[in-house]
Design a protein around this motif. Structure first.
Motif, PDB file in Angstrom:
ATOM      1  N   TYR A 134       0.826  -1.212   0.000  1.00 33.96           N
ATOM      2  CA  TYR A 134       0.000   0.000   0.000  1.00 33.96           C
ATOM      3  C   TYR A 134       0.862   1.265   0.000  1.00 33.96           C
ATOM      4  O   TYR A 134       0.534   2.249  -0.661  1.00 33.96           O
ATOM      5  CB  TYR A 134      -0.952  -0.003   1.201  1.00 33.96           C
ATOM      6  N   HIS A 135       1.968   1.243   0.733  1.00 37.16           N
ATOM      7  CA  HIS A 135       2.824   2.433   0.798  1.00 37.16           C
ATOM      8  C   HIS A 135       4.093   2.345  -0.041  1.00 37.16           C
ATOM      9  O   HIS A 135       4.637   3.368  -0.440  1.00 37.16           O
ATOM     10  CB  HIS A 135       3.208   2.735   2.255  1.00 37.16           C
ATOM     11  N   GLU A 136       4.581   1.149  -0.298  1.00 41.97           N
ATOM     12  CA  GLU A 136       5.895   1.019  -0.925  1.00 41.97           C
ATOM     13  C   GLU A 136       5.864   0.665  -2.413  1.00 41.97           C
ATOM     14  O   GLU A 136       6.824   0.934  -3.125  1.00 41.97           O
ATOM     15  CB  GLU A 136       6.739  -0.023  -0.176  1.00 41.97           C
ATOM     16  N   LYS A 137       4.783   0.045  -2.881  1.00 40.50           N
ATOM     17  CA  LYS A 137       4.733  -0.340  -4.303  1.00 40.50           C
ATOM     18  C   LYS A 137       4.448   0.894  -5.161  1.00 40.50           C
ATOM     19  O   LYS A 137       3.519   1.645  -4.864  1.00 40.50           O
ATOM     20  CB  LYS A 137       3.662  -1.418  -4.544  1.00 40.50           C
ATOM     21  N   ARG A 138       5.233   1.071  -6.175  1.00 34.57           N
ATOM     22  CA  ARG A 138       5.008   2.214  -7.076  1.00 34.57           C
ATOM     23  C   ARG A 138       3.844   1.905  -8.010  1.00 34.57           C
ATOM     24  O   ARG A 138       3.627   0.746  -8.372  1.00 34.57           O
ATOM     25  CB  ARG A 138       6.277   2.484  -7.889  1.00 34.57           C
ATOM     26  N   ASP A 139       3.133   2.948  -8.419  1.00 39.35           N
ATOM     27  CA  ASP A 139       1.967   2.763  -9.296  1.00 39.35           C
ATOM     28  C   ASP A 139       2.357   2.086 -10.603  1.00 39.35           C
ATOM     29  O   ASP A 139       1.565   1.360 -11.207  1.00 39.35           O
ATOM     30  CB  ASP A 139       1.288   4.115  -9.589  1.00 39.35           C
ATOM     31  N   SER A 140       3.589   2.313 -11.046  1.00 40.25           N
ATOM     32  CA  SER A 140       4.034   1.754 -12.328  1.00 40.25           C
ATOM     33  C   SER A 140       4.444   0.286 -12.208  1.00 40.25           C
ATOM     34  O   SER A 140       4.668  -0.381 -13.214  1.00 40.25           O
ATOM     35  CB  SER A 140       5.239   2.559 -12.842  1.00 40.25           C
ATOM     36  N   GLU A 141       4.551  -0.214 -10.976  1.00 38.68           N
ATOM     37  CA  GLU A 141       5.046  -1.576 -10.760  1.00 38.68           C
ATOM     38  C   GLU A 141       3.922  -2.603 -10.679  1.00 38.68           C
ATOM     39  O   GLU A 141       2.882  -2.348 -10.068  1.00 38.68           O
ATOM     40  CB  GLU A 141       5.830  -1.668  -9.443  1.00 38.68           C
ATOM     41  N   SER A 142       4.160  -3.775 -11.250  1.00 36.82           N
ATOM     42  CA  SER A 142       3.288  -4.923 -10.986  1.00 36.82           C
ATOM     43  C   SER A 142       3.731  -5.515  -9.650  1.00 36.82           C
ATOM     44  O   SER A 142       4.774  -5.133  -9.105  1.00 36.82           O
ATOM     45  CB  SER A 142       3.458  -5.976 -12.086  1.00 36.82           C
ATOM     46  N   GLU A 143       2.944  -6.458  -9.137  1.00 33.93           N
ATOM     47  CA  GLU A 143       3.330  -7.110  -7.885  1.00 33.93           C
ATOM     48  C   GLU A 143       4.682  -7.807  -8.046  1.00 33.93           C
ATOM     49  O   GLU A 143       5.549  -7.728  -7.171  1.00 33.93           O
ATOM     50  CB  GLU A 143       2.250  -8.112  -7.462  1.00 33.93           C
ATOM     51  N   ALA A 144       4.879  -8.455  -9.187  1.00 31.04           N
ATOM     52  CA  ALA A 144       6.152  -9.149  -9.454  1.00 31.04           C
ATOM     53  C   ALA A 144       7.316  -8.164  -9.516  1.00 31.04           C
ATOM     54  O   ALA A 144       8.419  -8.454  -9.025  1.00 31.04           O
ATOM     55  CB  ALA A 144       6.055  -9.940 -10.756  1.00 31.04           C
ATOM     56  N   ASP A 145       7.075  -6.988 -10.109  1.00 32.50           N
ATOM     57  CA  ASP A 145       8.121  -5.945 -10.170  1.00 32.50           C
ATOM     58  C   ASP A 145       8.494  -5.496  -8.758  1.00 32.50           C
ATOM     59  O   ASP A 145       9.671  -5.294  -8.443  1.00 32.50           O
ATOM     60  CB  ASP A 145       7.630  -4.707 -10.948  1.00 32.50           C
ATOM     61  N   PHE A 146       7.482  -5.315  -7.935  1.00 34.85           N
ATOM     62  CA  PHE A 146       7.684  -4.871  -6.550  1.00 34.85           C
ATOM     63  C   PHE A 146       8.531  -5.892  -5.789  1.00 34.85           C
ATOM     64  O   PHE A 146       9.514  -5.545  -5.125  1.00 34.85           O
ATOM     65  CB  PHE A 146       6.319  -4.667  -5.879  1.00 34.85           C
ATOM     66  N   VAL A 147       8.181  -7.168  -5.937  1.00 31.13           N
ATOM     67  CA  VAL A 147       8.945  -8.240  -5.274  1.00 31.13           C
ATOM     68  C   VAL A 147      10.387  -8.241  -5.792  1.00 31.13           C
ATOM     69  O   VAL A 147      11.337  -8.374  -5.008  1.00 31.13           O
ATOM     70  CB  VAL A 147       8.274  -9.614  -5.497  1.00 31.13           C
ATOM     71  N   ALA A 148      10.548  -8.066  -7.077  1.00 33.68           N
ATOM     72  CA  ALA A 148      11.901  -8.061  -7.671  1.00 33.68           C
ATOM     73  C   ALA A 148      12.729  -6.907  -7.102  1.00 33.68           C
ATOM     74  O   ALA A 148      13.927  -7.068  -6.818  1.00 33.68           O
ATOM     75  CB  ALA A 148      11.810  -7.956  -9.191  1.00 33.68           C
ATOM     76  N   ARG A 149      12.113  -5.743  -6.920  1.00 30.80           N
ATOM     77  CA  ARG A 149      12.844  -4.584  -6.375  1.00 30.80           C
ATOM     78  C   ARG A 149      13.242  -4.832  -4.917  1.00 30.80           C
ATOM     79  O   ARG A 149      14.370  -4.541  -4.501  1.00 30.80           O
ATOM     80  CB  ARG A 149      11.979  -3.324  -6.502  1.00 30.80           C
ATOM     81  N   LEU A 150      12.306  -5.383  -4.129  1.00 32.34           N
ATOM     82  CA  LEU A 150      12.609  -5.676  -2.721  1.00 32.34           C
ATOM     83  C   LEU A 150      13.716  -6.725  -2.616  1.00 32.34           C
ATOM     84  O   LEU A 150      14.603  -6.640  -1.755  1.00 32.34           O
ATOM     85  CB  LEU A 150      11.358  -6.179  -2.000  1.00 32.34           C
ATOM     86  N   THR A 151      13.642  -7.719  -3.489  1.00 30.64           N
ATOM     87  CA  THR A 151      14.637  -8.792  -3.495  1.00 30.64           C
ATOM     88  C   THR A 151      16.014  -8.239  -3.856  1.00 30.64           C
ATOM     89  O   THR A 151      17.021  -8.593  -3.224  1.00 30.64           O
ATOM     90  CB  THR A 151      14.228  -9.890  -4.505  1.00 30.64           C
ATOM     91  N   ALA A 152      16.054  -7.359  -4.846  1.00 24.07           N
ATOM     92  CA  ALA A 152      17.324  -6.746  -5.265  1.00 24.07           C
ATOM     93  C   ALA A 152      17.904  -5.900  -4.122  1.00 24.07           C
ATOM     94  O   ALA A 152      19.127  -5.894  -3.900  1.00 24.07           O
ATOM     95  CB  ALA A 152      17.101  -5.877  -6.504  1.00 24.07           C
ATOM     96  N   GLU A 153      17.025  -5.222  -3.385  1.00 26.41           N
ATOM     97  CA  GLU A 153      17.489  -4.402  -2.264  1.00 26.41           C
ATOM     98  C   GLU A 153      18.072  -5.278  -1.150  1.00 26.41           C
ATOM     99  O   GLU A 153      19.104  -4.953  -0.555  1.00 26.41           O
ATOM    100  CB  GLU A 153      16.343  -3.554  -1.706  1.00 26.41           C
ATOM    101  N   LEU A 154      17.413  -6.413  -0.883  1.00 25.13           N
ATOM    102  CA  LEU A 154      17.921  -7.326   0.144  1.00 25.13           C
ATOM    103  C   LEU A 154      19.271  -7.894  -0.284  1.00 25.13           C
ATOM    104  O   LEU A 154      20.219  -7.961   0.523  1.00 25.13           O
ATOM    105  CB  LEU A 154      16.916  -8.451   0.418  1.00 25.13           C
ATOM    106  N   GLU A 155      19.374  -8.277  -1.542  1.00 25.49           N
ATOM    107  CA  GLU A 155      20.650  -8.780  -2.076  1.00 25.49           C
ATOM    108  C   GLU A 155      21.739  -7.718  -1.940  1.00 25.49           C
ATOM    109  O   GLU A 155      22.878  -8.009  -1.530  1.00 25.49           O
ATOM    110  CB  GLU A 155      20.476  -9.187  -3.542  1.00 25.49           C
ATOM    111  N   ALA A 156      21.398  -6.466  -2.249  1.00 26.38           N
ATOM    112  CA  ALA A 156      22.359  -5.361  -2.146  1.00 26.38           C
ATOM    113  C   ALA A 156      22.810  -5.160  -0.698  1.00 26.38           C
ATOM    114  O   ALA A 156      23.984  -4.845  -0.442  1.00 26.38           O
ATOM    115  CB  ALA A 156      21.749  -4.078  -2.703  1.00 26.38           C
ATOM    116  N   GLU A 157      21.901  -5.356   0.247  1.00 22.10           N
ATOM    117  CA  GLU A 157      22.255  -5.198   1.667  1.00 22.10           C
ATOM    118  C   GLU A 157      23.196  -6.319   2.111  1.00 22.10           C
ATOM    119  O   GLU A 157      24.154  -6.070   2.855  1.00 22.10           O
ATOM    120  CB  GLU A 157      20.986  -5.165   2.531  1.00 22.10           C
ATOM    121  N   PHE A 158      22.951  -7.534   1.637  1.00 23.85           N
ATOM    122  CA  PHE A 158      23.895  -8.633   1.899  1.00 23.85           C
ATOM    123  C   PHE A 158      25.283  -8.262   1.363  1.00 23.85           C
ATOM    124  O   PHE A 158      26.299  -8.464   2.037  1.00 23.85           O
ATOM    125  CB  PHE A 158      23.411  -9.926   1.218  1.00 23.85           C
ATOM    126  N   GLN A 159      25.317  -7.709   0.143  1.00 28.82           N
ATOM    127  CA  GLN A 159      26.601  -7.361  -0.471  1.00 28.82           C
ATOM    128  C   GLN A 159      27.273  -6.215   0.284  1.00 28.82           C
ATOM    129  O   GLN A 159      28.497  -6.211   0.464  1.00 28.82           O
ATOM    130  CB  GLN A 159      26.412  -6.998  -1.954  1.00 28.82           C
TER     131      GLN A 159
END
Length: 449
Positions: free
Chosen positions: A173-198
């Motif tokens: 509701y607050h974090e997904k961008r209007d231009s993103e699909s649910e899958a896009d949103f998950v992909a962005r969150l996943t990439a951010e988590l991967e970046a934090e591990f790195q």
């Protein structure tokens, strides 16, 4: 002389709350005789309602035999039976239970177990933990450091460990961008988590900590489809553990015994509490995978942690009976059925309400979020304390619900959480939504909306 001052340190030091003097099923009874429909089970605790005869009887039986024995000397029948009930069948690989007195203690135990595990497998450099903003993992200093509740953290920030860092929550509701699909949103969150591990160095991360359905800090927020599978894959790839906090959303609250069952993954370590004992006794548990416990058994041979009231016999007896009642009365089926009704009724009542921006949740764990403007999702000014007004007006109208503030960013955002007892009837659900509707409208009127 005026009225005598309460010597109890209450949450508010300016007003003494009314006394509850009795309970009966879904009802709490005040000292003035008023009956309050307990539609949030306190804080999603009272899953069997109040004064369930079977649980009271089990507690009485145990109290007449043995109330307390310290775990450094003895085990007890109810503790062994409860462990067997919860993990005897090794759900998701979880094979051991460690019984504490509440959710914060369960999280502390989980963090310590993760740390000890890595020391024992020769990876002592793993001392970083990743969690999410707008999460809540308890109020002791370790659990508070793990959580991302800005308001609760703020006064104690200088005391909190720097071992914890936080990424974006899976809060569509607050974090997904209007231009993103649910899958896009998950992909962005996943990439951010991967970046934090790195950023931290993948070899330095011990665990990722998350609530499968976020509780009171954000208000019943389920993750988007595929999120936890992606998270599990990242943890596995980097050799980190997944610690799931189901203190609020677990033990049947979302319609399955564990909320993670609906995500297609399982954790390495899990914390449960509220619905474990239903409020009949203070109890929580850390559930750990057989793989982790086997390593420690074959290594140092002992978990380097402990509390006075571990596996308290009376608490374990109460929790065991709560879990037996849930099974015997097929209450998980009921949670799913009533959950569908609750969601439908909330949608009917608030779906077109100009100040309700979101209705969300799972099972008997649902919330509504209030907004000043639906189109822009603008929250109300936090100085209005709208959530506190709703709580007071609802109580006046005979409804106990769980409103809270700061769900958007820790400062702004008002929501109301509902977590009715699993024993509720269809009529109780209808009454809950009707009373909540009146309370919301009255509270909005009081702030000029």
């Amino acid at each position: 002389m005026g009225a005598s001052r309460s010597r109890m340190l209450h949450r508010s030091l300016r007003e003494t709350p009314p006394k509850a003097i009795g309970g009966e099923g879904v009802w709490l009874i005040g000292e003035d005789g008023r009956r309050i429909l307990d539609a949030s089970g306190g804080a999603a605790v009272s899953c069997l309602g109040h004064q369930h005869p079977r649980v009271l009887e089990a507690m009485s039986r145990q109290a007449s035999k043995l109330a307390y024995a310290h775990t450094s000397f003895f085990s007890s029948e109810p503790a062994e039976a409860l462990a067997d009930k919860l993990v005897g069948h090794e759900p998701g690989g979880l094979g051991y239970a460690y019984f504490v007195s509440g959710g914060s203690e369960a999280i502390e135990a989980g963090i310590k177990l993760a740390r000890q595990y890595f020391i024992e497998i020769g990876q002592p450099q793993r001392q970083r933990f990743i969690a999410r903003r707008q999460s809540y993992h308890g109020n002791t200093l370790g659990a508070l450091a793990a959580g991302g509740n800005a308001w609760r953290r703020e006064p104690y920030a200088p005391l909190l460990s720097a071992a914890f860092s936080h990424v974006t929550p899976a809060f569509a509701y607050h974090e997904k961008r209007d231009s993103e699909s649910e899958a896009d949103f998950v992909a962005r969150l996943t990439a951010e988590l991967e970046a934090e591990f790195q950023r931290l160095g993948p070899e330095n991360v011990a665990a990722f900590i998350a609530e499968p359905v976020v509780g009171a800090t954000a208000g019943c927020v389920p993750a988007p489809e595929g999120y936890f599978r992606a998270v599990r894959e990242i943890c596995d790839r980097h050799g980190a553990l997944l610690l799931l906090d189901e203190v609020m959303c677990g033990m049947g609250r979302t319609g399955t015994r564990h909320a993670w069952e609906q995500e297609g993954i399982a954790p390495d370590i899990q914390a449960v509490a509220k619905g474990l004992g239903g409020g009949y006794q203070p109890i929580g548990a850390m559930l750990a995978s057989t793989r982790i416990v086997d390593v420690i058994r074959d290594g140092s041979g002992a978990f380097q942690h402990g509390h006075t009231y571990l596996a308290h016999p009376l608490a374990c007896a109460a929790a065991l009976e709560v879990q037996r009642v849930i099974d015997d009365e097929q209450l998980l089926d009921r949670v799913r059925t009533l959950g569908i009704q609750l969601e439908r009724r909330l949608t009917e009542r608030f779906g077109n309400h100009r100040h309700i921006g979101d209705i969300r949740g799972r099972g008997l764990f649902q919330a509504i979020e209030l907004v000043a403007d639906r189109a822009t999702r603008t929250p109300f000014d936090p100085t209005l304390k709208l959530n506190q007004r709703i709580k007071a007006v609802a109580l006046e109208g005979g409804l106990g619900c769980y409103p809270a503030g700061g769900c958007m960013d820790g400062r702004s955002g008002d929501h109301v959480l509902l977590a009715p007892p699993y024993i509720a009837t269809s009529d109780d659900i209808d009454m809950t939504v009707d009373r909540l509707g009146k309370a919301v409208d009255l509270a909005l009127k009081s702030v000029g909306h």
